[in-house]
Design a protein around this motif. Structure first.
Motif, mmCIF file in Angstrom:
data_model
loop_
_atom_site.group_PDB
_atom_site.id
_atom_site.type_symbol
_atom_site.label_atom_id
_atom_site.label_comp_id
_atom_site.label_asym_id
_atom_site.label_seq_id
_atom_site.Cartn_x
_atom_site.Cartn_y
_atom_site.Cartn_z
ATOM 1 N N VAL A 86 -25.182 3.337 23.913
ATOM 2 C CA VAL A 86 -25.277 2.239 24.883
ATOM 3 C C VAL A 86 -25.112 2.751 26.305
ATOM 4 C CG1 VAL A 86 -24.135 0.143 25.721
ATOM 5 C CG2 VAL A 86 -24.570 0.437 23.278
ATOM 6 N N ILE A 87 -24.118 3.594 26.541
ATOM 7 C CA ILE A 87 -23.885 4.051 27.921
ATOM 8 C C ILE A 87 -24.986 4.992 28.385
ATOM 9 C CG2 ILE A 87 -22.465 6.113 27.437
ATOM 10 C CD1 ILE A 87 -22.066 3.493 30.282
ATOM 11 N N VAL A 90 -27.756 2.604 29.450
ATOM 12 C CA VAL A 90 -27.397 1.983 30.736
ATOM 13 C C VAL A 90 -27.569 2.994 31.871
ATOM 14 C CG1 VAL A 90 -25.502 1.016 32.096
ATOM 15 C CG2 VAL A 90 -25.821 0.302 29.720
ATOM 16 N N ASP A 94 -30.125 3.041 35.122
ATOM 17 C CA ASP A 94 -29.631 3.211 36.486
ATOM 18 C C ASP A 94 -30.351 4.363 37.182
ATOM 19 O OD1 ASP A 94 -27.870 2.606 38.681
ATOM 20 O OD2 ASP A 94 -26.748 4.407 38.149
ATOM 21 N N ALA A 103 -23.802 -4.534 37.875
ATOM 22 C CA ALA A 103 -24.527 -4.415 36.607
ATOM 23 C C ALA A 103 -24.146 -3.122 35.898
ATOM 24 C CB ALA A 103 -26.031 -4.465 36.863
ATOM 25 N N LYS A 104 -24.005 -2.058 36.676
ATOM 26 C CA LYS A 104 -23.610 -0.777 36.079
ATOM 27 C C LYS A 104 -22.199 -0.850 35.507
ATOM 28 C CE LYS A 104 -23.385 2.763 38.862
ATOM 29 N NZ LYS A 104 -23.842 3.929 39.667
ATOM 30 N N GLY A 107 -22.250 -2.665 32.253
ATOM 31 C CA GLY A 107 -22.729 -1.794 31.195
ATOM 32 C C GLY A 107 -21.659 -0.832 30.714
ATOM 33 N N GLN A 108 -20.875 -0.306 31.640
ATOM 34 C CA GLN A 108 -19.782 0.590 31.273
ATOM 35 C C GLN A 108 -18.736 -0.135 30.432
ATOM 36 O OE1 GLN A 108 -18.618 1.826 35.235
ATOM 37 N NE2 GLN A 108 -19.707 3.771 35.057
ATOM 38 N N VAL A 110 -19.202 -2.785 28.514
ATOM 39 C CA VAL A 110 -19.758 -3.044 27.181
ATOM 40 C C VAL A 110 -19.683 -1.775 26.329
ATOM 41 C CG1 VAL A 110 -21.869 -3.571 25.900
ATOM 42 C CG2 VAL A 110 -21.268 -4.914 27.923
ATOM 43 N N ALA A 111 -20.069 -0.645 26.904
ATOM 44 C CA ALA A 111 -20.039 0.612 26.162
ATOM 45 C C ALA A 111 -18.619 0.976 25.759
ATOM 46 C CB ALA A 111 -20.652 1.729 27.007
#
Length: 389
Positions: A86-87, A90, A94, A103-104, A107-108, A110-111
């Motif tokens: 995932v990361i 993401v 980016d 947004a970044k 994503g971090q 979530v990962a």
């Protein structure tokens, strides 16, 4: 799993990363994931990104052959690997589209949540002379925050050819040694895979780099090292468990802390990039990229060796009783590490700045003017680059 699995896994991850890095570089050029020249950067620009995808391939392929999880560790291992995927995705987005910082960060998070939800969580730490400190329900939140912090620390330190890949490879190697000694074999193998993938990428990334890892790679390495630290040391009952990761990752942590505090001091957004990292400052006093990165490698190795010594040198019985002779040895090693750190930060930076400023005032030998200029340079982190021609 045995050390043999770790060694073979290291080798496979290394080879896969070596082979796949040029492939990801070509993909980056096709999709337009190219590093553009930046005022703050040390690279000329126009270099393909997405090298992190090659490291991800090395980790995943090697894990398929050599990471044999048990029923007790299977969920956590799968959580770490899914979080890595995932990361990396993401980060790749980016690199191509320059995501908004919010947004970044999302994503971090979530990962990081993926491995934490799978059980990669710090529920307590054991402190010297204090005992176990329980986090209870806060453990998962603190672990997510910690993993996101490590991702950003590695990301912020990735500003010069080979620096992040080399430092993370050294750190992962140290984690592998400590994890196996603590009987955390799955973490030891994960660390070995990460080290191999980082070194395989470094073949193409050492100065002059033909490809960059991008946010895709720096966030991947940060997440992997953070999860390995939790699984390999922090999650154990070892008294110095929390010290190992802090020592091994001290160079990027100290660099990032310095830069963030400097931005806060002058009212700049902490996520806004600038040219005040250690490697930028070394460059401004005349160090080449290779010399800068080799000094930082050496510093990381020194700190890593001290972390290993803390684990293997029998200076204590872990019950508050110390062996005088071995304690003196550890004190001496600690002084060596401290001296190396002081040498790097003070002698290589502060004193050379003063010497170079003194040369600018050599005609009048105005020491007060020299001191004032040095104070301003150290306060702002900005001073003219030294031209050796």
């Amino acid at each position: 799993m045995t050390p043999k699995d770790a060694i073979l896994g290291f080798a496979v991850a290394f080879l896969v990363a070596v082979v796949m890095t040029p492939v990801t570089a070509r993909v980056a050029r096709v999709v337009g994931a190219i590093d553009r020249p930046k005022d703050r950067g040390l690279a000329a620009g126009g270099t393909p990104l997405l090298g992190g995808l090659a490291m991800l391939a090395g980790i995943l392929v090697s894990a398929a052959f050599y990471l044999h999880s048990t029923p007790r560790t299977e969920d956590r291992v799968h959580g770490i690997l899914w979080g890595a995927v995932v990361i990396a995705v993401v980060g790749a987005l980016d690199d191509r589209f320059e995501l908004h910082p919010a947004a970044k960060l999302a994503g971090q998070i979530v990962a990081a949540v993926i491995p934490v939800h799978a059980g990669v969580e710090v529920v307590n730490i054991t402190l010297p002379f204090v005992g176990a400190l329980q986090f209870h329900s806060l453990g998962s939140v603190l672990t997510v925050v910690g993993l996101v912090a490590v991702m950003n620390v590695v990301n912020l330190s990735d500003g010069i050819d080979g620096l992040a890949a080399g430092v993370c490879a050294i750190a992962a190697t140290v984690f592998a040694i400590i994890a196996f000694d603590l009987e955390r074999r799955h973490a030891g193998v994960l660390a070995a895979l990460t080290a191999g993938a980082a070194l395989g990428f470094l073949v193409h990334n050492f100065h002059p780099a033909s490809v960059f890892m991008g946010d895709c790679g720096s966030n991947l390495l940060g997440l992997m090292l953070g999860c390995i630290a939790v699984e390999g040391a922090v999650k154990t009952q070892a008294v110095l468990a929390l010290v190992f990761p802090l020592l091994v990752l001290a160079v990027p942590f100290l660099d990032t802390t310095f830069v963030v505090l400097k931005r806060m001091k002058y009212g700049r957004p902490v996520w806004q990039a600038d040219a005040n990292h250690l490697h930028h400052r070394f460059n401004r006093i005349g160090f080449s990229q290779r010399r800068s990165v080799l000094y930082l490698y050496a510093w990381t190795m020194t700190l890593g060796a001290f972390a290993v010594a803390l684990r293997f040198v029998p200076y204590s019985d872990n019950h508050g009783h110390f062996n005088t002779g071995w304690s003196l040895v550890m004190a001496a090693l600690g002084l060596v590490v401290l001296a190396a750190s002081v040498y790097l930060v003070v002698v290589l930076e502060i004193l050379k700045v003063k010497r170079l400023v003194w040369m600018r005032h050599a005609s009048g030998h105005d020491e007060a003017a020299v001191d004032a200029e040095v104070e301003q340079a150290l306060a702002t982190g900005e001073f003219p680059a030294v031209r050796l021609d």
